[in-house]
Design a protein around this motif. Sequence first.
Motif, mmCIF file in Angstrom:
data_model
loop_
_atom_site.group_PDB
_atom_site.id
_atom_site.type_symbol
_atom_site.label_atom_id
_atom_site.label_comp_id
_atom_site.label_asym_id
_atom_site.label_seq_id
_atom_site.Cartn_x
_atom_site.Cartn_y
_atom_site.Cartn_z
ATOM 1 N N SER A 267 0.849 -1.192 0.000
ATOM 2 C CA SER A 267 0.000 0.000 0.000
ATOM 3 C C SER A 267 0.879 1.235 0.000
ATOM 4 O O SER A 267 1.897 1.290 0.710
ATOM 5 N N TYR A 268 0.481 2.237 -0.789
ATOM 6 C CA TYR A 268 1.242 3.495 -0.873
ATOM 7 C C TYR A 268 0.303 4.669 -0.653
ATOM 8 O O TYR A 268 -0.847 4.662 -1.118
ATOM 9 N N HIS A 269 0.804 5.674 0.069
ATOM 10 C CA HIS A 269 0.064 6.922 0.264
ATOM 11 C C HIS A 269 1.050 8.077 0.167
ATOM 12 O O HIS A 269 2.180 7.987 0.655
ATOM 13 N N GLN A 270 0.617 9.169 -0.466
ATOM 14 C CA GLN A 270 1.499 10.316 -0.691
ATOM 15 C C GLN A 270 2.105 10.847 0.599
ATOM 16 O O GLN A 270 3.281 11.211 0.639
ATOM 17 N N LYS A 271 1.328 10.879 1.665
ATOM 18 C CA LYS A 271 1.799 11.442 2.927
ATOM 19 C C LYS A 271 2.416 10.394 3.843
ATOM 20 O O LYS A 271 3.395 10.662 4.543
ATOM 21 N N GLU A 272 1.857 9.203 3.845
ATOM 22 C CA GLU A 272 2.266 8.181 4.815
ATOM 23 C C GLU A 272 3.312 7.213 4.281
ATOM 24 O O GLU A 272 3.853 6.391 5.034
ATOM 25 N N GLY A 273 3.615 7.285 2.982
ATOM 26 C CA GLY A 273 4.581 6.355 2.420
ATOM 27 C C GLY A 273 3.955 5.000 2.134
ATOM 28 O O GLY A 273 2.790 4.917 1.753
ATOM 29 N N TRP A 274 4.698 3.932 2.362
ATOM 30 C CA TRP A 274 4.215 2.607 2.003
ATOM 31 C C TRP A 274 4.252 1.651 3.182
ATOM 32 O O TRP A 274 5.032 1.813 4.123
ATOM 33 N N THR A 275 3.400 0.658 3.129
ATOM 34 C CA THR A 275 3.417 -0.464 4.065
ATOM 35 C C THR A 275 3.296 -1.739 3.237
ATOM 36 O O THR A 275 2.774 -1.720 2.111
ATOM 37 N N GLY A 276 3.770 -2.845 3.795
ATOM 38 C CA GLY A 276 3.715 -4.071 3.017
ATOM 39 C C GLY A 276 3.726 -5.325 3.866
ATOM 40 O O GLY A 276 4.231 -5.335 4.992
ATOM 41 N N THR A 277 3.141 -6.372 3.327
ATOM 42 C CA THR A 277 3.214 -7.702 3.922
ATOM 43 C C THR A 277 3.584 -8.701 2.838
ATOM 44 O O THR A 277 3.275 -8.496 1.651
ATOM 45 N N VAL A 278 4.258 -9.751 3.251
ATOM 46 C CA VAL A 278 4.538 -10.872 2.359
ATOM 47 C C VAL A 278 4.181 -12.145 3.104
ATOM 48 O O VAL A 278 4.129 -12.161 4.344
ATOM 49 N N GLY A 279 3.952 -13.218 2.373
ATOM 50 C CA GLY A 279 3.584 -14.441 3.067
ATOM 51 C C GLY A 279 3.670 -15.655 2.187
ATOM 52 O O GLY A 279 3.945 -15.580 0.982
ATOM 53 N N ILE A 280 3.422 -16.791 2.809
ATOM 54 C CA ILE A 280 3.525 -18.076 2.129
ATOM 55 C C ILE A 280 2.478 -19.028 2.678
ATOM 56 O O ILE A 280 2.098 -18.942 3.852
ATOM 57 N N THR A 281 1.985 -19.900 1.824
ATOM 58 C CA THR A 281 1.182 -21.041 2.242
ATOM 59 C C THR A 281 1.905 -22.294 1.768
ATOM 60 O O THR A 281 2.118 -22.468 0.556
ATOM 61 N N ALA A 282 2.332 -23.126 2.715
ATOM 62 C CA ALA A 282 3.128 -24.313 2.402
ATOM 63 C C ALA A 282 2.552 -25.519 3.123
ATOM 64 O O ALA A 282 1.829 -25.388 4.120
ATOM 65 N N ARG B 30 12.747 -0.619 8.584
ATOM 66 C CA ARG B 30 14.021 -0.147 9.147
ATOM 67 C C ARG B 30 15.100 -1.226 9.099
ATOM 68 O O ARG B 30 16.235 -0.991 9.499
ATOM 69 N N ALA B 31 14.739 -2.398 8.650
ATOM 70 C CA ALA B 31 15.698 -3.503 8.589
ATOM 71 C C ALA B 31 15.849 -3.945 7.130
ATOM 72 O O ALA B 31 14.959 -3.741 6.300
ATOM 73 N N ALA B 32 16.988 -4.531 6.827
ATOM 74 C CA ALA B 32 17.260 -4.999 5.470
ATOM 75 C C ALA B 32 16.467 -6.262 5.175
ATOM 76 O O ALA B 32 16.377 -7.166 6.010
ATOM 77 N N MET B 33 15.901 -6.307 3.977
ATOM 78 C CA MET B 33 15.197 -7.503 3.541
ATOM 79 C C MET B 33 16.202 -8.579 3.165
ATOM 80 O O MET B 33 17.307 -8.283 2.720
ATOM 81 N N PRO B 34 15.844 -9.847 3.341
ATOM 82 C CA PRO B 34 16.735 -10.931 2.909
ATOM 83 C C PRO B 34 16.808 -10.995 1.389
ATOM 84 O O PRO B 34 16.001 -10.366 0.686
ATOM 85 N N GLU B 35 17.766 -11.751 0.897
ATOM 86 C CA GLU B 35 17.902 -11.909 -0.552
ATOM 87 C C GLU B 35 16.614 -12.441 -1.171
ATOM 88 O O GLU B 35 16.182 -11.992 -2.229
ATOM 89 N N ASP B 36 15.991 -13.394 -0.501
ATOM 90 C CA ASP B 36 14.751 -13.971 -0.999
ATOM 91 C C ASP B 36 13.885 -14.357 0.195
ATOM 92 O O ASP B 36 14.141 -15.360 0.868
ATOM 93 N N PHE B 37 12.863 -13.541 0.474
ATOM 94 C CA PHE B 37 12.007 -13.807 1.632
ATOM 95 C C PHE B 37 11.284 -15.146 1.501
ATOM 96 O O PHE B 37 10.931 -15.760 2.509
#
Length: 300
Positions: free
Chosen positions: A162-177, A210-217
Motif C-alpha cells: 500500500s502506498y500513500h502520498q503522505k504516509e509512504g508505504w506499508t507491506g506484507t509478504v507471506g507463504i502457504t506451504a 528499518r531492517a534490510a530484507m533478505p535476498e529472498d524472503f
Amino acid sequence: MKYDLQLPAKPERHRLFGSVEAVKGTKPTDKEQMKDIQNTPNDYLFDIDQVGITNVSHPIRITSAVKPFSQTTIGSFSLMTHLARGRKGINMSRLTEQLQRYHTENWIVGLDSLKDFTKELAVNMEQQGAAVSLAFPWYFERLSPELEFPGLMHADIHMNVSYHQKEGWTGTVGITAKVATLCPCSKEISEYSAHNQRGVIKITAHINDRAAMPEDFKTELLAAAETNASAKLHPVLKRPDEKKVTEQAYENPRFVEDLIRLIAADLYEMDWIAAFEIECRNEESIHLHDAAARLAYSKI
C-alpha cells in the motif's frame, strides 16, 4: 458422404435465433466527443478507501534463490486506488493498461518493483494512494533425502503493498506451504506406529522498513514452516527416501500447537519482520475433522 440437412446461410441462421441489425445511433463515437461521466466533479459525499479491480490473472516473471532461479508463473492481482470525495469514479482501464505495459517491459516482480508499481499506479490514477495485492505459485527444486532424485515442489506466495502520498508505504509478504506432522499423543500411547497428517501452514509477515530484507524472503518463510514440522514433503521418493522421511517424522512428533509456536519463534528472530500472523491446519488422518491453530504477534 451425403448430407440430407439443408441449412440456411449463416446470417439467416443468426436472424432465426434472434440477431438483429445494428442500430444506427446518434451518440458520438469519437472519444473526445463522448461525455466523461466518471470524471464529472461534484460532492459525492464520501472518500473511498479502495476501488479498483480484483481477480486479475496475468503471467509474471519472478526470481528465486533456489532452482529454478528465474521462472514465469501466473499471478492473481488486485489493483486498487483511493478515490477522493470530489471524483465520481476512477478510470479502471488504466489499471490493466499499466499492468500490460510493465509486462511488455519484462517486469521482474519483487518487493521493490511492486512498490514502484503501486506508487506509479496512484500517480497515473491521479489519486493520493494505491494498493496492490498479488498471489502466485512459486516452484522450487527439491532432492529426495537419500537418493537425491530431483523434482519440483511449489508453495503459494502472497504480497501486499500500500502506498500513500503522505504516509509512504506499508507491506506484507507471506507463504502457504504444506508439511508432514506426526501426533505425539499417538506415538506415546501406541505399542507401535503413530498416525500422521498433512499440515497446511499460512504465514503473513509485516515488513519492518528499518531492517534490510533478505535476498529472498520466500526461502526464509519456507524454512520457518518446514524445519519446524515433523518432516518435509517431497515430489519424488524412492523406498530408501520413504524410510528416511518416515523415521524423521517419528523422531520429531508435533501437535499443531507445537508447530505454530516453533514457527513463531523463528519469525520472532527475523529482524525484517515487524509482526506476523500464522495459521496451521492439520488434515487429520484418523479423525473426520481437522486440527487448527492461529497465532498473531507484534514486536512493536
